[in-house]
Design an enzyme around this catalytic site. Structure first.
Site, PDB file in Angstrom:
ATOM      1  N   GLU A  20       0.845  -1.194   0.000  1.00 46.58           N
ATOM      2  CA  GLU A  20       0.000   0.000   0.000  1.00 46.58           C
ATOM      3  C   GLU A  20       0.879   1.243   0.000  1.00 46.58           C
ATOM      4  O   GLU A  20       1.430   1.637   1.031  1.00 46.58           O
ATOM      5  CB  GLU A  20      -0.909   0.014   1.229  1.00 46.58           C
ATOM      6  CG  GLU A  20      -1.964   1.117   1.102  1.00 46.58           C
ATOM      7  CD  GLU A  20      -2.712   1.408   2.401  1.00 46.58           C
ATOM      8  OE1 GLU A  20      -2.410   0.797   3.441  1.00 46.58           O
ATOM      9  OE2 GLU A  20      -3.587   2.281   2.358  1.00 46.58           O
ATOM     10  N   LYS A  55      -8.691 -14.381  16.047  1.00 50.72           N
ATOM     11  CA  LYS A  55      -8.836 -13.978  14.644  1.00 50.72           C
ATOM     12  C   LYS A  55     -10.265 -13.645  14.230  1.00 50.72           C
ATOM     13  O   LYS A  55     -10.604 -13.714  13.053  1.00 50.72           O
ATOM     14  CB  LYS A  55      -8.245 -15.063  13.722  1.00 50.72           C
ATOM     15  CG  LYS A  55      -6.757 -15.276  13.986  1.00 50.72           C
ATOM     16  CD  LYS A  55      -6.178 -16.478  13.280  1.00 50.72           C
ATOM     17  CE  LYS A  55      -4.712 -16.669  13.664  1.00 50.72           C
ATOM     18  NZ  LYS A  55      -4.156 -17.929  13.214  1.00 50.72           N
ATOM     19  N   HIS A  97      -2.225  10.419  -1.983  1.00 48.05           N
ATOM     20  CA  HIS A  97      -2.317   9.165  -2.723  1.00 48.05           C
ATOM     21  C   HIS A  97      -2.092   9.413  -4.210  1.00 48.05           C
ATOM     22  O   HIS A  97      -1.426   8.653  -4.888  1.00 48.05           O
ATOM     23  CB  HIS A  97      -3.690   8.527  -2.500  1.00 48.05           C
ATOM     24  CG  HIS A  97      -3.711   7.645  -1.307  1.00 48.05           C
ATOM     25  ND1 HIS A  97      -3.314   6.337  -1.343  1.00 48.05           N
ATOM     26  CD2 HIS A  97      -4.045   7.893  -0.027  1.00 48.05           C
ATOM     27  CE1 HIS A  97      -3.434   5.816  -0.142  1.00 48.05           C
ATOM     28  NE2 HIS A  97      -3.874   6.734   0.681  1.00 48.05           N
TER      29      HIS A  97
END
Lengths: 410, 410, 410, 410
Positions: free
Chosen positions: C106, C235, C405
């Site tokens: 990312e 989880k 971004h």
């Protein structure tokens, strides 16, 4: 079948004591004389328990009507002290000054709401808006497979007009707004969202849903398992109601000026904000609560008891948010109630004291146009909740809570 | 009787109408004559709203006592129809046959619980156990930094005996069981868990907490922001209460034999199980609900209104689980109520009808030993909730819900 | 090198294509030559899919060790770009300047954390404290009835020393801290809380729990249904881990001075606060989220991939709170991570790149005393998360997010 | 500014050590020679920490491309062991046999999924359907009052076509499906739901949302506070995503025949059902979890790492339901994933190993029609998750979990 007047009081009681007569059979045994049946049932409980139930026998509403609509195995009534807060100046979807009837046994509550009303009035009144209106019921269906489930939901989407027609044929007060389909594996939940006029509407929606469900079962492979699949969600706290709303979604706000905070609430806006932040947001977040507020439920329970609402709906009434934002000159306060279930007709609204409590606010019975009374009532409730929040948060911020309770002797 | 007040009725009403007298000042204006003040206040509201409040004026409890403990700005009382279900055979922490008083306006509820009682009785009774008992209050404190917060909590841990001494000095009925510390950044929440005898105990715990908070503020850098920081959590649905419990944590169960399911409940165990699975688990899970049950809140609200509990606690009462497991010969049913707040003294429990409703179950006033009455009451409530769940789930499983409501005229 | 296997490469591939050999049987077919088996398996997948897997075959860790501990049916490795942020000045349970290895795809993430590090460093560093440490496992047991369940739990409480002895006999690294019993009807969940040295410890706790469960089954009527009953909770996001913690519970904070906010973060403290309030609290509350933060999960996933943690634990890592409070001279920022599962031994921590990433922070392998390395690592992670939160919230508050971004081309 | 090639390696390192050069300035200092910059940065970290980072330097993807899109301050790569499970027979929205690439360090995971694949294949394959598809972004706006907020939202509703036009002008791949407005007091959250072709699409939606937000700010009194208001909800667990979905909402199911349960899974359907009931429903309900499953996150994290997805989206991937229903002849198993964020273009999908992993499943790059590749991939992921759930639940039901882990040496 009926054996009008054939049994004497003592015969009835003896039969009950022996177990030859069941409690719910008394009405029949005394020829349908409801008041007498109520007294005999109470006498039977007194005999079984050895306790006097003098107060429970004291009530003034129409027992026969109550037995038809509201209660079974009736022995009398509970009396809940009722006070009034206000007047409260409301704007938006309810306009005017309103007294708020509150039936409660929690000391300090009425006084607290009353102080909140004073703060709101001095600030020019509170605005409340009903931003969404839809009672819901969500049956759960079982499909044979996920593929079948999808096919069935496609059929439902393609036939929404037909569903609407069926639903709306069950009551002239009902409008089907939407069917929201949800899937969990091969379970299908269809959340029917309906307007129900001035009624809270749960039974109305249930009947409509049941009818549409039969149609769905006829035309698809879905099989209805439960008329309520807990995605409605009725009387259980849930995120789905917080997010999508149920019944009325109402927001109320007010801008409290600095002088009002100081004079009426005896605190500061910064202190109030800090309580909202740390208690209503940080604290509720940590608790994984769905209630980001101080005590919505108190005000709602008290109004609901007073006005003949379904008191178990206090559960959904406890959902929601109190927000506060400090500004130049004052503090903006708002309450957001995503899931407020209220009605001004049906349920307990036509009982003696309940109708009078609605009368106090000018909202008993049907509105014109239909639905307007219930929406007005919802807006008033939201303003009352806002008053309650402002007052309690102010009190906490001034460390007054315990002392107030002590002074009022509880 | 008293006539100390110098003002006539009309003078009072005129002053109220003019705004020269506030509603909460009437008692003083009439020399402390509470019944007269109540009447005048009601008359004032009648005059302002133009409505008659005849029924609200009809009540039989002691107005003076109510004004001291339960209500302000009193104008009378709400009357809620009361019925009884049962008898219900209970075992475990409550032993014997009990009639269950239910005050409600929701038709079919008493009948439904009643049928559940029959199913339980025919199965040999329900067992209920109070597995935890502790009322909570969790103030929120602010520290200067996380390090300060940790230091302060270490101090608190090191001085728990002192804290207990301070807490227990505020009431002879209170026992401090635990202080649970939680951190969010530099916010510290201290969740005080206390036994409070036969009282529901929230105010008792608040007072004790306030006292201990002062000590903490003196000895650490923590600063109390709110006496309740919403980690208690009072009257808001929350996972913390579901998981850690608040008030009484109670579980009740029963093994329903096949013949009972068939004869009394008119359904099958497989059908009942399927409803519990798809509705109470899959449906509630999808809704992100904290209530994995059918309608706990209905039964709890009705008992709470009848017996003078804090009705807003219906919110926590709605939390919990209904489980069903099919076995050879029958089906095992259980309800788990993690957060049931009940008392047999204090609050609204000494009002006329409320005390009588507690009397019906033999649980009014203090128990011997202390706390035993409240625990017995909690166990009875759990059994009644079990009865209500069994009956509704059976009805749903037989697609009887809507029809039942229609037959009972709603 | 090894050639013990009697089958040629082509024979193996042909057998695989025909289905006469299964993928997991290749190692055996080639005489345990793991590198060759990995290549053959990859070749088989290439042949079946018609794709070249050149990059997947490029790795530098010990395949044999990986096949023993970390993977089955191995065909190679995924390569995730790794960057470093920092140095980051940490105080409290980790002390010093640390580079933070982040493996991510990312864009902007490393740059963002890096900027947060600069802001923290300029403010004198961040403090982090591990306030609780305990890996959990909670098997679910079935009892015959609620009464049986209670009896069994009483037995367990009475025999905690014995349980501890059994649990701790399974590993010299494990300390049983507590067994938390929870009931749902006749289901009993026993949440075992253990310290596990420098290992994340889930398997260690599972083994200990399994051993104790056998003892419980021998001595009570409880029957174990699942070694993990989802009250651990592993989880899956859950309130129980948010409230009670799992693994490490860590808090980090820093006081950002006004000049740092302006110079490094290019925003104002009021703007940052407003983002935290409306996004991390109001927004997350409305969403019924368990994550009251901006992007914990991003930083945690990136560190976990880099350092050989169980990446699925990013789920619990996403739980928690970012708080911000405006003060005279600056803004106090804190992150609270209730459920951070990390280890410096075991799992993927000894693979080539993973060990090096731990080395960068000086925390690979066992600490002295045992557990100190894992705790130090947890503290560093919390500081890195704090850096990430500060930077993103600053960026949002300056409406920089999208632009950043775009500039970085994603 | 650029000083192409003027500094020697040692000069760069010295400047870094002295603090005269920042880590992110290395690329510029070496004239944009990315591979050299990566090596120098790694060398710098080695010098600062005194550790060798030999393995981290070993990678085969295009560093320059990665630095442009995926990473900053790059020093190399993490290598995660990759195995394959399968083939897995899929039907519905993905059709055919697929090998599933799993990058993980958790031993037993690949083997477990592999066994689940065998069970599914022997049962004729699993069906998976993408029932909803929409990436979301929800900025938060502030209004002056609730009334203003309502007016603004009415404007937005009235101008949806214009909004759509603006949104869709930002990318030819984006389709705006819906704007969902939510209110908390005077905060307005607008949840933009978009189709984004084969990209996961978060940045695409962010850009579109930003553009529309500017338009809204121009035409209403709303002021944007944060481009993401945590009602999206990105990388935090939330009910809103569970209920309304985000990214792909996918359901997969299979009917496992009795013989498959016995032969492949070595257990019974009743035992499997009991685990699902008590663990995935009762246990998760008690934990107030949003994950009613066994270990979705494990499979999702492993596929996401392998294929270049945003691994922090494992958080949303952990949401959802595993349902099991015993029938004549077998057991119906389904997994419901409400919020699966996947893409086959963008993000990390074009890196070397990641593209190959997508290639293995035949889903790398753009689909035809657009979006079909991402949906196919989502369907495969759901089938793989189903395989993982079946296998683990079978293992637990046979009390094999611990033993399996021990045998596989972890």
């Amino acid at each position: 079948m009926e054996r009008k007047g054939e049994m004497s009081d003592e015969e009835v009681l003896s039969a009950l004591m022996r177990g030859d007569l069941k409690m719910h059979e008394i009405e029949r045994a005394v020829g349908g004389d409801v008041p007498r049946a109520v007294e005999l049932r109470r006498a039977f409980v007194e005999r079984k328990t050895g306790k006097h139930l003098r107060n429970i026998g004291n009530f003034s509403f129409d027992a026969e009507m109550a037995m038809r609509r509201n209660i079974e195995n009736m022995i009398g009534a509970a009396q809940i002290p009722m006070g009034v807060a206000g007047p409260l100046l409301c704007k938006g979807d309810a306009s005017g000054e309103f007294f708020i009837p509150l039936a409660t046994t929690e000391g300090a509550l009425v006084a607290s709401v009353n102080r909140g009303c004073a703060a709101i009035n001095r600030s020019g009144g509170a605005y409340a808006f009903v931003i969404a209106d839809g009672m819901t019921r969500a049956p759960v269906f079982r499909a044979n497979s996920v593929q079948d489930a999808i096919n069935a939901v496609n059929f439902i989407r393609d036939n929404e007009d037909k569903m609407r027609e069926i639903a709306e044929s069950t009551s002239k007060h009902l409008k089907l707004k939407e069917i929201q389909p949800f899937f969990v594996g091969r379970n299908v939940f269809l959340r029917f969202v309906c307007e129900t006029g001035d009624a809270m509407g749960m039974n109305m929606v249930t009947i409509a849903t049941d009818e549409v469900s039969s149609f769905i079962e006829e035309h698809t492979s879905l099989r209805s398992i439960a008329i309520s699949g807990n995605v409605c969600v009725d009387k259980k706290p849930s995120a789905v109601n917080l997010i999508l709303g149920r019944g009325k979604t109402v927001i109320a706000d007010v801008f409290l000026r600095d002088d009002v905070v100081e004079d009426v609430l005896k605190t500061t806006k910064d202190a109030m904000f800090e309580v909202v932040m740390r208690k209503c947001f940080v604290g509720s977040a940590f608790s994984s609560s769905l209630g980001f507020n101080a005590h919505f439920a108190n005000i709602i329970a008290a109004i609901f008891i007073a006005t003949g609402q379904d008191v178990a709906h206090t559960v959904e009434g406890s959902l929601g948010f109190t927000t506060a934002e400090v500004e130049e000159g004052g503090i903006h306060f708002a309450v957001t109630l995503p899931s407020l279930q209220v009605g001004t007709v049906g349920g307990g609204t036509s009982l003696g004291t309940q109708r009078e409590a609605l009368d106090i606010m000018g909202v008993s019975g049907s509105g014109s146009p239909e639905g307007s009374n219930a929406r007005k009532f919802a807006a008033i409730v939201a303003c009352a909740v806002l008053a309650g929040e402002i007052s309690l948060i102010a009190a906490i911020s001034a460390r007054h809570l315990t002392q107030a309770h002590m002074r009022l002797n509880r």
